[in-house]
Design a protein around this motif. Structure first.
Motif, PDB file in Angstrom:
ATOM      1  N   THR B  31      -1.546 -12.209 -18.567  1.00 30.22           N
ATOM      2  CA  THR B  31      -2.776 -12.054 -19.349  1.00 30.22           C
ATOM      3  C   THR B  31      -3.975 -11.830 -18.431  1.00 30.22           C
ATOM      4  N   LEU B  32      -4.068 -12.630 -17.382  1.00 27.65           N
ATOM      5  CA  LEU B  32      -5.194 -12.451 -16.460  1.00 27.65           C
ATOM      6  C   LEU B  32      -5.160 -11.056 -15.835  1.00 27.65           C
ATOM      7  N   ILE B  33      -3.975 -10.661 -15.352  1.00 27.59           N
ATOM      8  CA  ILE B  33      -3.873  -9.366 -14.666  1.00 27.59           C
ATOM      9  C   ILE B  33      -4.251  -8.223 -15.610  1.00 27.59           C
ATOM     10  N   VAL B  34      -3.705  -8.266 -16.832  1.00 26.90           N
ATOM     11  CA  VAL B  34      -3.940  -7.168 -17.774  1.00 26.90           C
ATOM     12  C   VAL B  34      -5.381  -7.204 -18.295  1.00 26.90           C
ATOM     13  N   ALA B  35      -5.829  -8.388 -18.703  1.00 29.90           N
ATOM     14  CA  ALA B  35      -7.178  -8.480 -19.269  1.00 29.90           C
ATOM     15  C   ALA B  35      -8.222  -8.032 -18.250  1.00 29.90           C
ATOM     16  N   ALA B  36      -8.049  -8.453 -17.014  1.00 33.47           N
ATOM     17  CA  ALA B  36      -9.051  -8.108 -16.001  1.00 33.47           C
ATOM     18  C   ALA B  36      -8.946  -6.644 -15.587  1.00 33.47           C
ATOM     19  N   ALA B  37      -7.729  -6.104 -15.596  1.00 31.51           N
ATOM     20  CA  ALA B  37      -7.595  -4.670 -15.284  1.00 31.51           C
ATOM     21  C   ALA B  37      -8.321  -3.846 -16.341  1.00 31.51           C
ATOM     22  N   ILE B  38      -8.123  -4.205 -17.589  1.00 32.14           N
ATOM     23  CA  ILE B  38      -8.765  -3.439 -18.665  1.00 32.14           C
ATOM     24  C   ILE B  38     -10.279  -3.677 -18.652  1.00 32.14           C
ATOM     25  N   SER B  40     -12.001  -4.104 -16.178  1.00 30.72           N
ATOM     26  CA  SER B  40     -12.566  -3.325 -15.074  1.00 30.72           C
ATOM     27  C   SER B  40     -12.290  -1.832 -15.252  1.00 30.72           C
ATOM     28  N   ARG B  41     -11.780  -1.451 -16.437  1.00 34.87           N
ATOM     29  CA  ARG B  41     -11.558  -0.042 -16.795  1.00 34.87           C
ATOM     30  C   ARG B  41     -10.470   0.607 -15.946  1.00 34.87           C
ATOM     31  N   ASP B  42      -9.517  -0.216 -15.478  1.00 34.09           N
ATOM     32  CA  ASP B  42      -8.446   0.277 -14.619  1.00 34.09           C
ATOM     33  C   ASP B  42      -7.150   0.295 -15.425  1.00 34.09           C
ATOM     34  N   TYR B  43      -6.719   1.495 -15.775  1.00 30.81           N
ATOM     35  CA  TYR B  43      -5.536   1.655 -16.617  1.00 30.81           C
ATOM     36  C   TYR B  43      -4.310   2.102 -15.813  1.00 30.81           C
ATOM     37  N   GLN B  44      -4.335   1.917 -14.497  1.00 36.47           N
ATOM     38  CA  GLN B  44      -3.149   2.234 -13.689  1.00 36.47           C
ATOM     39  C   GLN B  44      -1.978   1.414 -14.219  1.00 36.47           C
ATOM     40  N   ASP B  45      -0.827   2.103 -14.419  1.00 35.85           N
ATOM     41  CA  ASP B  45       0.298   1.424 -15.079  1.00 35.85           C
ATOM     42  C   ASP B  45       0.789   0.187 -14.323  1.00 35.85           C
ATOM     43  N   VAL B  46       0.651   0.193 -13.009  1.00 34.04           N
ATOM     44  CA  VAL B  46       1.173  -0.939 -12.227  1.00 34.04           C
ATOM     45  C   VAL B  46       0.441  -2.250 -12.535  1.00 34.04           C
ATOM     46  N   HIS B  47      -0.663  -2.150 -13.273  1.00 36.10           N
ATOM     47  CA  HIS B  47      -1.412  -3.369 -13.614  1.00 36.10           C
ATOM     48  C   HIS B  47      -1.128  -3.852 -15.042  1.00 36.10           C
ATOM     49  N   HIS B  48      -0.258  -3.114 -15.779  1.00 39.36           N
ATOM     50  CA  HIS B  48       0.060  -3.616 -17.118  1.00 39.36           C
ATOM     51  C   HIS B  48       1.494  -3.326 -17.572  1.00 39.36           C
ATOM     52  N   ASP B  49       2.226  -2.488 -16.862  1.00 39.03           N
ATOM     53  CA  ASP B  49       3.564  -2.108 -17.327  1.00 39.03           C
ATOM     54  C   ASP B  49       4.591  -2.469 -16.250  1.00 39.03           C
ATOM     55  N   ALA B  50       5.315  -3.570 -16.495  1.00 35.02           N
ATOM     56  CA  ALA B  50       6.217  -4.103 -15.467  1.00 35.02           C
ATOM     57  C   ALA B  50       7.323  -3.101 -15.117  1.00 35.02           C
ATOM     58  N   GLU B  51       7.847  -2.393 -16.127  1.00 38.78           N
ATOM     59  CA  GLU B  51       8.946  -1.469 -15.862  1.00 38.78           C
ATOM     60  C   GLU B  51       8.483  -0.338 -14.932  1.00 38.78           C
ATOM     61  N   LEU B  52       7.307   0.219 -15.232  1.00 42.07           N
ATOM     62  CA  LEU B  52       6.801   1.304 -14.385  1.00 42.07           C
ATOM     63  C   LEU B  52       6.419   0.780 -13.004  1.00 42.07           C
ATOM     64  N   ALA B  53       5.942  -0.468 -12.961  1.00 40.29           N
ATOM     65  CA  ALA B  53       5.625  -1.067 -11.659  1.00 40.29           C
ATOM     66  C   ALA B  53       6.896  -1.180 -10.819  1.00 40.29           C
ATOM     67  N   ARG B  54       8.003  -1.586 -11.470  1.00 41.20           N
ATOM     68  CA  ARG B  54       9.264  -1.727 -10.736  1.00 41.20           C
ATOM     69  C   ARG B  54       9.747  -0.371 -10.216  1.00 41.20           C
ATOM     70  N   ARG B  55       9.548   0.668 -11.019  1.00 42.70           N
ATOM     71  CA  ARG B  55       9.979   1.994 -10.561  1.00 42.70           C
ATOM     72  C   ARG B  55       9.198   2.431  -9.335  1.00 42.70           C
ATOM     73  N   LYS B  56       8.028   1.848  -9.150  1.00 39.74           N
ATOM     74  CA  LYS B  56       7.235   2.195  -7.960  1.00 39.74           C
ATOM     75  C   LYS B  56       7.474   1.216  -6.821  1.00 39.74           C
ATOM     76  N   GLY B  57       8.513   0.414  -6.958  1.00 39.44           N
ATOM     77  CA  GLY B  57       8.899  -0.440  -5.837  1.00 39.44           C
ATOM     78  C   GLY B  57       8.281  -1.824  -5.849  1.00 39.44           C
ATOM     79  N   SER B  58       7.538  -2.141  -6.917  1.00 43.06           N
ATOM     80  CA  SER B  58       6.933  -3.470  -6.992  1.00 43.06           C
ATOM     81  C   SER B  58       7.802  -4.343  -7.896  1.00 43.06           C
ATOM     82  N   PRO B  59       7.978  -5.619  -7.570  1.00 41.88           N
ATOM     83  CA  PRO B  59       8.855  -6.447  -8.407  1.00 41.88           C
ATOM     84  C   PRO B  59       8.279  -6.711  -9.800  1.00 41.88           C
TER      85      PRO B  59
END
Lengths: 303, 187
Positions: B31-38, B40-59
């Motif tokens: 909640t903190l990560i997503v709420a604060a990303a939004i 701050s107007r930052d819609y990069q998927d790695v800050h709200h979508d775990a599956e896409l984050a994993r595809r980019k090498g992040s756990p």
């Protein structure tokens, strides 16, 4: 990439230094109370300066007023898109922000319309990082309201090719030969065996074919009691190896019998290991085949 | 013994070099990560979508830099109070903040120069050092009359406007209160 190709590519990237990253950008929303409130809620920031009729925006929101949001960046310069495109083509498709330096010249208040210009300050050489290989791109943005400077924002990103997930992730196997087979047989039975020269009685570790003190090739073994202390240690931060997750502490352990051996120190945060710390032998199983002696930190004073 | 008191302006009793700020624990939740990303107007998927984050090498998803920046600023203003004015925040990120982790922010007053205080901030999480940074904050508590004395000759203006190239930094020597800073008084 070969060195020549890499050199030419680096030169192409360098050519973007000094070129604009954003020209005459205009914030999509004027500074406003709702966005300030949403920010403060998310950050848990209850500073009264950010509420009420005289509210200012949290200074650290500076960049938020310039963000493109879902509909993309306004005012982004062609040169910057080109540079990012070049890096994409080179396989550096992922991006992560690494540095942010902001100066606040005057507070922003609801109603302020932020305009901004940014320049590509530098593009690094190719760097190997834990995330993957890539390039650091630094931009510097000047923000204004009614033409008056209100802040500066220097931002560094890493554009990188994600490191491939490593196959396996199993720890390396020990090399077992006729000189040290007895040691590993001991480990399999959860006994830590130290070699003892039958000529002069000197203990030795690691296992060797002969005695360093007298040259005698005959030996028998003594089982370690399992007590020891940290004689010295290092913390491994980088680089990461498969099956190891840095940071972790590697100790040089002085066994109660007097010989020293290298092993992981467990049961204590990596940065809380200290020289002289008492430890106790344990055997840790890492997979179906591999068990290793490790050393668990014991309660002791001085920590 | 009666010590002669010179009118040295100490903006805040806590602002002494070496002072440690009380640590701030921040539970890193989705909640903190997503709420604060939004926020701050930052819609990069790695800050709200775990599956896409994993595809980019992040756990998992991870906190964006704007949030870290906001938290570091908050940490310092929480300590020095609502009249403290942030002048500069510079941070460098290391180990990412993933959900389920806890980040502990600690800070040390590095330098006090007149009413300008520099704080070194470090944020550690379970996997290492998430952030290191330096925050420059101007503290209130000086009256108009003494402000000028305190500021003159302290060299704060060289810190304030470094590299802006806008020429505004030349004003700060005398204009800190009146021109550039929101000196907010109670009431």
């Amino acid at each position: 990439m070969s060195d020549a190709v890499e050199g030419a590519f680096a030169a192409r990237l360098k050519a973007y230094e000094g070129r604009p990253a954003a020209v005459a950008g205009v914030g999509k929303d004027r500074v406003n109370a709702p966005m300030i409130r949403h920010w403060c809620e998310a950050m848990g920031d209850t500073n009264p300066a950010y509420t009420g009729p005289d509210a200012i925006a949290p200074p650290t929101m500076l960049q938020a007023w310039t963000m493109g949001g879902l509909s993309g960046h306004a005012g982004r310069a062609e040169a910057y898109d080109e540079l990012l495109g070049l890096l994409d083509q080179a396989g550096c498709t992922s991006v992560v922000a690494t540095d942010c330096e902001q100066e606040y010249l005057r507070p922003l208040r609801p109603g302020d319309e932020v305009t901004f210009d940014a320049v590509i300050e530098s593009v690094s050489d190719r760097k190997r990082t834990k995330l993957g290989t890539g390039y650091f791109v630094t931009t510097r943005m000047d923000l204004r309201v009614d033409g008056e400077p209100v802040g500066t924002h220097r931002f560094r990103i890493l554009k990188y090719a994600p490191a491939r997930a490593r196959p396996g992730g199993r720890r390396p196997r020990p090399v077992i030969n006729r000189d040290n087979a007895g040691f590993w047989e001991g480990v399999a039975r959860h006994r830590l065996l130290i070699q003892r020269c039958t000529g002069c009685g000197t203990l030795r570790f690691p296992w060797l074919p002969g005695c360093n003190a007298c040259g005698c090739p005959e030996w028998d073994t003594v089982e370690a009691s399992g007590a020891g202390t940290v004689f010295s240690h290092v913390v491994v931060h980088h680089p990461p190896f498969p099956a190891f997750s840095p940071p972790y502490a590697v100790g040089l352990i002085e066994l109660a019998e007097g010989v020293r051996m290298v092993g992981n120190v467990i049961g204590v945060p990596y940065d809380k290991v200290w020289i002289g710390m008492p430890v106790r032998l344990e055997f840790a199983r890492y997979d179906d085949e591999l068990e290793l002696p490790v050393f668990r930190a014991q309660d002791g004073n001085g920590g | 013994m009666d010590t002669p008191r010179t009118p040295v302006v100490i903006p805040c009793a806590a602002a002494v070099a070496g002072t440690r700020l009380p640590p701030l624990r921040i539970e890193i939740t989705c909640t903190l990560i997503v709420a604060a990303a939004i926020a701050s107007r930052d819609y990069q998927d790695v800050h709200h979508d775990a599956e896409l984050a994993r595809r980019k090498g992040s756990p998992d998803i991870f906190m964006n830099i704007l949030t870290t920046n906001g938290l570091v600023g908050r940490y310092v203003t929480d300590h020095f109070g609502p009249y403290a004015v942030l002048r500069r925040v510079a941070i460098r990120l290391g180990a990412p903040n993933h959900p389920g982790d806890t980040m502990v922010l600690t800070g040390t007053v590095e330098e006090v120069d007149g009413d300008t205080v520099t704080v070194r901030v470090v944020g550690e999480n379970g996997i290492g050092r998430h952030v290191t940074g330096t925050v420059t904050v101007v503290l209130p508590g000086t009256d108009e009359g003494t402000d000028t004395d305190t500021i003159t000759g302290t060299g704060t203006d060289t810190d304030m406007g470094t590299g802006t190239g806008t020429g505004t930094d030349t004003v700060t020597g005398t204009g800190l209160d009146s021109a550039n800073l929101p000196v907010r008084r109670p009431g």
